[in-house]
Design an enzyme around this catalytic site. Sequence first.
Site, PDB file in Angstrom:
ATOM      1  N   HIS A 122      58.093  67.205  16.875  1.00 25.17           N
ATOM      2  CA  HIS A 122      59.261  67.438  17.732  1.00 25.17           C
ATOM      3  C   HIS A 122      58.779  67.289  19.178  1.00 25.17           C
ATOM      4  O   HIS A 122      57.603  67.552  19.467  1.00 25.17           O
ATOM      5  CB  HIS A 122      59.738  68.874  17.458  1.00 25.17           C
ATOM      6  CG  HIS A 122      61.011  69.255  18.131  1.00 25.17           C
ATOM      7  ND1 HIS A 122      61.069  69.620  19.445  1.00 25.17           N
ATOM      8  CD2 HIS A 122      62.277  69.359  17.656  1.00 25.17           C
ATOM      9  CE1 HIS A 122      62.318  69.929  19.756  1.00 25.17           C
ATOM     10  NE2 HIS A 122      63.074  69.775  18.693  1.00 25.17           N
ATOM     11  N   ASP A 201      52.864  74.123  14.936  1.00 23.07           N
ATOM     12  CA  ASP A 201      54.283  74.286  15.201  1.00 23.07           C
ATOM     13  C   ASP A 201      54.933  74.661  13.862  1.00 23.07           C
ATOM     14  O   ASP A 201      55.062  73.818  12.967  1.00 23.07           O
ATOM     15  CB  ASP A 201      54.848  72.971  15.746  1.00 23.07           C
ATOM     16  CG  ASP A 201      56.356  73.008  15.893  1.00 23.07           C
ATOM     17  OD1 ASP A 201      56.983  73.993  15.434  1.00 23.07           O
ATOM     18  OD2 ASP A 201      56.922  72.048  16.450  1.00 23.07           O
ATOM     19  N   GLN A 204      59.714  74.764  11.583  1.00 23.64           N
ATOM     20  CA  GLN A 204      60.391  74.406  10.326  1.00 23.64           C
ATOM     21  C   GLN A 204      59.656  74.946   9.107  1.00 23.64           C
ATOM     22  O   GLN A 204      60.006  74.609   7.968  1.00 23.64           O
ATOM     23  CB  GLN A 204      60.542  72.878  10.211  1.00 23.64           C
ATOM     24  CG  GLN A 204      61.394  72.259  11.302  1.00 23.64           C
ATOM     25  CD  GLN A 204      62.829  72.778  11.335  1.00 23.64           C
ATOM     26  OE1 GLN A 204      63.308  73.405  10.384  1.00 23.64           O
ATOM     27  NE2 GLN A 204      63.515  72.539  12.426  1.00 23.64           N
ATOM     28  N   LYS A 227      66.135  79.613  14.016  1.00 23.48           N
ATOM     29  CA  LYS A 227      66.106  78.733  12.835  1.00 23.48           C
ATOM     30  C   LYS A 227      65.894  79.530  11.556  1.00 23.48           C
ATOM     31  O   LYS A 227      65.836  78.985  10.464  1.00 23.48           O
ATOM     32  CB  LYS A 227      64.995  77.696  12.991  1.00 23.48           C
ATOM     33  CG  LYS A 227      65.243  76.710  14.137  1.00 23.48           C
ATOM     34  CD  LYS A 227      64.182  75.667  14.177  1.00 23.48           C
ATOM     35  CE  LYS A 227      64.201  74.886  15.467  1.00 23.48           C
ATOM     36  NZ  LYS A 227      65.326  73.957  15.579  1.00 23.48           N
ATOM     37  N   CYS A 367      65.181  64.989  18.560  1.00 26.60           N
ATOM     38  CA  CYS A 367      64.041  65.341  19.430  1.00 26.60           C
ATOM     39  C   CYS A 367      62.733  64.850  18.832  1.00 26.60           C
ATOM     40  O   CYS A 367      61.692  65.530  18.936  1.00 26.60           O
ATOM     41  CB  CYS A 367      63.977  66.843  19.702  1.00 26.60           C
ATOM     42  SG  CYS A 367      65.449  67.490  20.452  1.00 26.60           S
TER      43      CYS A 367
HETATM   44  C1  LIG Z   1      59.483  71.155  14.242  1.00 25.70           C
HETATM   45  C2  LIG Z   1      60.162  71.708  15.458  1.00 25.70           C
HETATM   46  N1  LIG Z   1      59.428  72.133  16.490  1.00 25.70           N
HETATM   47  C3  LIG Z   1      59.964  72.647  17.589  1.00 25.70           C
HETATM   48  C4  LIG Z   1      61.319  72.778  17.717  1.00 25.70           C
HETATM   49  C5  LIG Z   1      61.868  73.361  18.971  1.00 25.70           C
HETATM   50  O1  LIG Z   1      62.456  74.577  18.705  1.00 25.70           O
HETATM   51  P1  LIG Z   1      63.241  75.344  19.865  1.00 25.70           P
HETATM   52  O2  LIG Z   1      64.376  74.441  20.251  1.00 25.70           O
HETATM   53  O3  LIG Z   1      63.698  76.589  19.239  1.00 25.70           O
HETATM   54  O4  LIG Z   1      62.273  75.529  20.971  1.00 25.70           O
HETATM   55  C6  LIG Z   1      62.146  72.335  16.692  1.00 25.70           C
HETATM   56  C7  LIG Z   1      63.610  72.411  16.800  1.00 25.70           C
HETATM   57  O5  LIG Z   1      64.324  71.708  16.140  1.00 25.70           O
HETATM   58  C8  LIG Z   1      61.548  71.807  15.518  1.00 25.70           C
HETATM   59  O6  LIG Z   1      62.288  71.394  14.495  1.00 25.70           O
END
Ligand SMILES: Cc1ncc(COP(=O)(O)O)c(C=O)c1O
Length: 409
Positions: A122, A201, A204, A227, A367
């Site tokens: 992301h 990260d 997910q 999420k 993203c």
């Molecule tokens: C794998 C992953 N990392 C980071 C994020 C960013 O999350 P946030 O928007 O809550 O900062 C997302 C959001 O969709 C994501 O799917």
Amino acid sequence: MFDPNVIKKDFPQLTRLINGKPIVYLDSTATSLKPRQVIDKENEYYTKYTANVFRGIYTTSEEATAEYEKSRELTAAFIGAVSADEIVFTRNTSESINLVAYSYILNSFNPGDRVVTTIMEHHSNFVPWQQLGKRRNISVDIWYTDEKGTLDLSALEKLVTPKTRLVALTAASNVLGTITPVTQIVKMVKKINPKCLVLIDAAQAAPHMPVDVGAWGADFVAFSSHKMLGPTGIGVLWARPELLEEMTPFNYGGDMISEVHVDKTVFKKPPHKFEAGTPHIAGVIGFGAAVQYLSALGMDNIRIHEKELTKYAITKLEAVSGLSFMGPKDPLVRGGVFACTMKEAHPHDIAQLLNEDNIFIRAGNHCAMPLHEHYGVSSTARASCYIYTTREDIDAFVAGLLKVQKTFS
Ligand SMILES: Cc1ncc(COP(=O)(O)O)c(C=O)c1O
């Protein structure tokens, strides 16, 4: 017994009718729906003990502080942290990753150092390294996924060098669905270069499968409340205690200090030194209820449900001619997120047409633009599942896709 039809009843939004029809929510990868238990808990703060935390010596302030800190304890237990002091509350995954970038990397990495990240990240786990790299002359090496959407672990041998200071990778892709073998990767990285740090990260992963930071062996783990049934505006950064000690605060202000004099300031111990100012108190308290809700269901059960649903969805989607979806086809190595393209229709048209039947999916690059570029597609129509998703929801999605095909052919 894990029954998504029973779980659905806890989610007020799923009782809503739009234009007289129920909704099929298939965008949980973007944000999950919230159960009544979380909404009630957040409201409890506003209706019973609204007060600032850590400041008052009166009853409601003490209650608010106790609930706030209880959420930290619950979060620590949820991810297998040794102590609640290893849990920093931020605004979201993005802020957690930026906290590492600004409070650790910026201060300790030198020009010529290297960072490894993957093409399926992301933007939150991609742009900070790219931008910091430009500022500090740090090279960013990209680990590419193969045609199946998985990582070739043997590539690590070449990617991780004595100059590599950080490997930043996702535990589960928000587009491919790919689940990365985190424990194995961390072991391999540490074997090649014991000084190299690993950031995971888990945006997910934490909502969908058991997470055990001890077993993972990583140095930093980031994820978001919104999420995983919790309120928006709350994120988590877990880090090894010695790294939290080493990190300098990124935000200065109230509540993160133990002493301030005209010429010097003594910061509080972690995690409080990273939580400047009045936090999102109700959000943190609501997040505690989300963690309790997920724990009661059991993260193993959630993963089993999603594996079964993924298997079902794959069979159904593969039967739609002219449709393709990204990522591995094996439900054992992927989650329930399906980023699709269709010969007949643009992803935005798909999402718009499905919306007419209250089937909510997302269209775009999610993203993850570098990933889409890597596979030569500009956007995809993405449906994603969670604990309240049923086979009937998948059927509705597939029926919607067939309707789109009919409309455009
Ligand atoms: C794998 C992953 N990392 C980071 C994020 C960013 O999350 P946030 O928007 O809550 O900062 C997302 C959001 O969709 C994501 O799917």
